[in-house]
Motif scaffolding. Sequence first.
Motif, PDB file in Angstrom:
ATOM      1  N   VAL A   1       0.846  -1.197   0.000  1.00 51.72           N
ATOM      2  CA  VAL A   1       0.000   0.000   0.000  1.00 51.72           C
ATOM      3  C   VAL A   1       0.886   1.253   0.000  1.00 51.72           C
TER       4      VAL A   1
ATOM      5  N   PRO B   1      -4.714   2.811  -1.720  1.00 50.19           N
ATOM      6  CA  PRO B   1      -4.562   3.344  -0.360  1.00 50.19           C
ATOM      7  C   PRO B   1      -5.687   2.945   0.577  1.00 50.19           C
ATOM      8  N   ASP B   2      -6.859   2.612   0.016  1.00 52.41           N
ATOM      9  CA  ASP B   2      -7.985   2.225   0.872  1.00 52.41           C
ATOM     10  C   ASP B   2      -8.079   0.705   1.050  1.00 52.41           C
ATOM     11  N   THR B   3      -6.997  -0.011   0.738  1.00 55.96           N
ATOM     12  CA  THR B   3      -6.984  -1.471   0.902  1.00 55.96           C
ATOM     13  C   THR B   3      -7.291  -1.824   2.358  1.00 55.96           C
ATOM     14  N   ASP B   4      -8.254  -2.714   2.550  1.00 56.60           N
ATOM     15  CA  ASP B   4      -8.582  -3.226   3.879  1.00 56.60           C
ATOM     16  C   ASP B   4      -7.616  -4.382   4.164  1.00 56.60           C
TER      17      ASP B   4
END
Length: 199
Positions: A148, A155-158
């Motif tokens: 990330v 950038p919003d990867t969980d």
Amino acid sequence: MSPRRSAADTRETRQRILGHSLAIASQEGLEGLTIGRLATELGMSKAGLLGHFGTKETLQLAVVDAAAEVFLREVPRRVKQLPSGLRRLKDVCEAWVSYLERNVLPGGCFFTAATAEFDGRSGPVRDALAGMNALWRRDLRIHIRRAVSDGDLPPDTDVEQMIYELLGIMLALNHFLQLEKDAAAPARARRALERLFRR
């Protein structure tokens, strides 16, 4: 016999016990390890076998450690030369699929079987298994977060969701290889991983 030879013999015997125990446990679970059975199959006395481990629980814990060493050798250490990040994460996952595909242990993933056996219990063996799983999730988390920060994953990867899905793919792979004897399972796992990383 010299003290050095005696110590080497002791280590060799211990490794022989652990290797046989790990093969049994990967197929039948840790509860399949009995001192009487191991002594018979290895041609040892019960007292001689107990001299190396003391108790069944101590033997089980040693087998967990031995299984972890096999996994480390076959999966993360195969790609340790790569920096953390998406490339290493992908290569780790490929090594993980290969480890299961090659049937390194006769019963497939030791930790999948042992965790199912002990997940509802309490005690040192359950805690050791939980600790090993936590360490592996930590390693995966490091690679995902690095990917990330490198911009290789959004950038919003969980991060926790990705770990959940990675573990789910590998659990499914082990299931289809071991229970269903599905030769297509590794290819399915690789496609699932490709979709997960692409998404």
